[in-house]
Scaffold this motif. Structure first.
Motif, mmCIF file in Angstrom:
data_model
loop_
_atom_site.group_PDB
_atom_site.id
_atom_site.type_symbol
_atom_site.label_atom_id
_atom_site.label_comp_id
_atom_site.label_asym_id
_atom_site.label_seq_id
_atom_site.Cartn_x
_atom_site.Cartn_y
_atom_site.Cartn_z
ATOM 1 N N LEU A 211 -2.093 3.706 7.609
ATOM 2 C CA LEU A 211 -2.077 2.242 7.610
ATOM 3 C C LEU A 211 -0.651 1.694 7.653
ATOM 4 C CD1 LEU A 211 -4.914 1.353 5.102
ATOM 5 C CD2 LEU A 211 -4.893 0.981 7.570
ATOM 6 N N VAL A 212 0.258 2.336 6.941
ATOM 7 C CA VAL A 212 1.659 1.900 6.963
ATOM 8 C C VAL A 212 2.213 2.042 8.382
ATOM 9 C CG1 VAL A 212 3.986 2.424 6.111
ATOM 10 C CG2 VAL A 212 2.064 2.294 4.505
ATOM 11 N N ALA A 213 1.917 3.168 9.034
ATOM 12 C CA ALA A 213 2.381 3.374 10.415
ATOM 13 C C ALA A 213 1.742 2.360 11.364
ATOM 14 C CB ALA A 213 2.065 4.803 10.866
ATOM 15 N N TRP A 214 0.431 2.134 11.221
ATOM 16 C CA TRP A 214 -0.278 1.170 12.060
ATOM 17 C C TRP A 214 0.331 -0.218 11.912
ATOM 18 C CZ3 TRP A 214 -2.955 -3.016 9.946
ATOM 19 C CH2 TRP A 214 -3.649 -3.809 10.863
ATOM 20 N N THR B 284 -6.442 6.030 -4.269
ATOM 21 C CA THR B 284 -6.547 5.339 -2.979
ATOM 22 C C THR B 284 -7.967 5.327 -2.419
ATOM 23 O OG1 THR B 284 -6.041 7.327 -1.713
ATOM 24 C CG2 THR B 284 -4.173 5.910 -2.360
ATOM 25 N N TYR B 285 -8.896 6.042 -3.029
ATOM 26 C CA TYR B 285 -10.300 6.038 -2.598
ATOM 27 C C TYR B 285 -10.471 6.446 -1.145
ATOM 28 C CZ TYR B 285 -10.548 3.686 -7.016
ATOM 29 O OH TYR B 285 -10.414 3.388 -8.350
ATOM 30 N N GLY B 286 -9.659 7.389 -0.717
ATOM 31 C CA GLY B 286 -9.756 7.897 0.644
ATOM 32 C C GLY B 286 -9.041 7.064 1.681
ATOM 33 N N VAL B 287 -8.395 5.974 1.267
ATOM 34 C CA VAL B 287 -7.644 5.134 2.202
ATOM 35 C C VAL B 287 -6.459 5.934 2.725
ATOM 36 C CG1 VAL B 287 -6.206 3.054 2.410
ATOM 37 C CG2 VAL B 287 -8.378 2.964 1.176
ATOM 38 N N ASP B 288 -6.299 5.941 4.022
ATOM 39 C CA ASP B 288 -5.199 6.645 4.683
ATOM 40 C C ASP B 288 -3.939 5.784 4.603
ATOM 41 O OD1 ASP B 288 -3.494 8.092 6.320
ATOM 42 O OD2 ASP B 288 -4.650 7.733 8.155
ATOM 43 N N VAL B 289 -3.259 5.864 3.471
ATOM 44 C CA VAL B 289 -2.101 5.014 3.221
ATOM 45 C C VAL B 289 -1.039 5.214 4.288
ATOM 46 C CG1 VAL B 289 -0.214 4.546 1.613
ATOM 47 C CG2 VAL B 289 -2.554 4.801 0.754
ATOM 48 N N ALA B 290 -0.665 6.452 4.567
ATOM 49 C CA ALA B 290 0.388 6.713 5.561
ATOM 50 C C ALA B 290 -0.018 6.194 6.936
ATOM 51 C CB ALA B 290 0.700 8.204 5.619
ATOM 52 N N VAL C 248 0.828 -1.214 0.000
ATOM 53 C CA VAL C 248 0.000 0.000 0.000
ATOM 54 C C VAL C 248 0.858 1.257 0.000
ATOM 55 C CG1 VAL C 248 -2.007 -1.120 1.042
ATOM 56 C CG2 VAL C 248 -0.406 0.089 2.499
ATOM 57 N N ALA C 249 2.082 1.182 0.533
ATOM 58 C CA ALA C 249 2.960 2.350 0.573
ATOM 59 C C ALA C 249 3.247 2.886 -0.827
ATOM 60 C CB ALA C 249 4.270 2.010 1.287
ATOM 61 N N ALA C 250 3.193 2.010 -1.820
ATOM 62 C CA ALA C 250 3.425 2.434 -3.198
ATOM 63 C C ALA C 250 2.370 3.439 -3.661
ATOM 64 C CB ALA C 250 3.429 1.215 -4.118
ATOM 65 N N TYR C 251 1.258 3.544 -2.942
ATOM 66 C CA TYR C 251 0.183 4.459 -3.314
ATOM 67 C C TYR C 251 0.285 5.799 -2.588
ATOM 68 C CZ TYR C 251 -1.939 0.777 -5.977
ATOM 69 O OH TYR C 251 -2.173 -0.179 -6.925
ATOM 70 N N ALA C 252 1.283 5.953 -1.750
ATOM 71 C CA ALA C 252 1.491 7.235 -1.067
ATOM 72 C C ALA C 252 1.965 8.271 -2.083
ATOM 73 C CB ALA C 252 2.517 7.073 0.045
ATOM 74 N N ASP C 253 1.699 9.495 -1.810
ATOM 75 C CA ASP C 253 2.186 10.602 -2.653
ATOM 76 C C ASP C 253 1.817 10.453 -4.121
ATOM 77 O OD1 ASP C 253 3.348 11.769 -0.374
ATOM 78 O OD2 ASP C 253 5.152 10.555 -0.629
ATOM 79 N N GLY C 254 0.556 10.130 -4.378
ATOM 80 C CA GLY C 254 0.084 10.101 -5.749
ATOM 81 C C GLY C 254 0.480 8.877 -6.546
ATOM 82 N N GLY C 255 0.838 7.786 -5.876
ATOM 83 C CA GLY C 255 1.236 6.579 -6.579
ATOM 84 C C GLY C 255 0.061 5.822 -7.173
ATOM 85 N N ARG D 81 -8.168 2.228 11.184
ATOM 86 C CA ARG D 81 -9.141 3.071 10.478
ATOM 87 C C ARG D 81 -8.647 3.176 9.053
ATOM 88 N NH1 ARG D 81 -13.536 2.625 12.186
ATOM 89 N NH2 ARG D 81 -14.137 4.260 10.765
ATOM 90 N N LEU D 82 -9.370 2.620 8.131
ATOM 91 C CA LEU D 82 -8.928 2.591 6.740
ATOM 92 C C LEU D 82 -8.846 3.981 6.116
ATOM 93 C CD1 LEU D 82 -10.951 -0.508 5.525
ATOM 94 C CD2 LEU D 82 -8.511 -0.416 6.112
ATOM 95 N N THR D 83 -9.735 4.860 6.521
ATOM 96 C CA THR D 83 -9.771 6.188 5.932
ATOM 97 C C THR D 83 -9.222 7.257 6.874
ATOM 98 O OG1 THR D 83 -12.022 6.611 6.670
ATOM 99 C CG2 THR D 83 -11.747 5.619 4.472
ATOM 100 N N GLY D 84 -8.778 6.861 8.025
ATOM 101 C CA GLY D 84 -8.255 7.823 8.980
ATOM 102 C C GLY D 84 -9.341 8.622 9.681
ATOM 103 N N ALA D 85 -10.581 8.422 9.270
ATOM 104 C CA ALA D 85 -11.694 9.171 9.888
ATOM 105 C C ALA D 85 -12.200 8.457 11.123
ATOM 106 C CB ALA D 85 -12.820 9.314 8.868
#
Length: 174
Positions: A139-142, A131-137, A121-128, A170-174
């Motif tokens: 989730l990587v930290a979690w 992500t459909y609102g998924v909080d990539v950063a 999923v980290a490959a999708y950080a920074d516009g990779g 939280r998938l979306t960070g919300a």
């Protein structure tokens, strides 16, 4: 299926299409229970959902302490979605399975899958990619934090397997 749990002639369980598929009931973490035991309903396979619906349904299952079932929702997304999103959905599925293994007490396998999923999923950080609102950063930290904690010798704080619902991200960070 036959009255013996779908095991025609005592052989392997098969689904309606003849594919091997265990008919044993499962618990909330996807572990097989004895035939005839009360289990948790399985996720239907092959359901095509939109990305937002996939994230919503997976979050509902994670919050309910059913990461194995959430993984099945993500699996449907990677099998039915565009090729360019496959790594995102596979990574999310691996995060869910990593939590499943950790909650089952398989610290090594859980940590390995959490880190593998985080890498995908980290490959999708920074516009990779979308992500459909998924909080990539997030989730990587979690995943990194949980993997480190469950892999810690002696089990770390509160020793013992983590409780799936309490550790659900939280998938979306919300």
């Amino acid at each position: 299926m036959s009255g013996d749990g779908g095991r025609a002639g005592g052989g392997r369980d098969r689904d309606a299409e003849g594919r091997a598929r265990s008919a044993r009931p499962r618990d909330g973490l996807g572990r097989p229970l004895p035939y005839g035991a009360e289990g948790v309903a399985r996720q239907p396979e092959g359901v095509v959902r939109g990305p937002a619906e996939t994230v919503r349904e997976a979050q509902r299952l994670l919050d309910a302490g059913m990461p194995f079932h959430a993984h099945e929702v993500f699996e449907d997304a990677w099998k039915s979605g565009p090729e360019g999103e496959r790594e995102l959905w596979q990574g999310l599925a691996q995060l869910a399975v990593g939590l499943t293994h950790a909650a089952r007490g398989n610290a090594t396998g859980g940590a390995r899958l959490l880190l593998r999923g985080a890498g995908r999923v980290a490959a999708y950080a920074d516009g990779g990619g979308e992500t459909y609102g998924v909080d990539v950063a997030g989730l990587v930290a979690w995943a990194g934090e949980l993997a480190g904690r469950v892999a810690e010798p002696g089990g770390g704080p509160g020793a013992g397997p983590p409780e799936a619902a309490g550790e659900a991200p939280r998938l979306t960070g919300a």
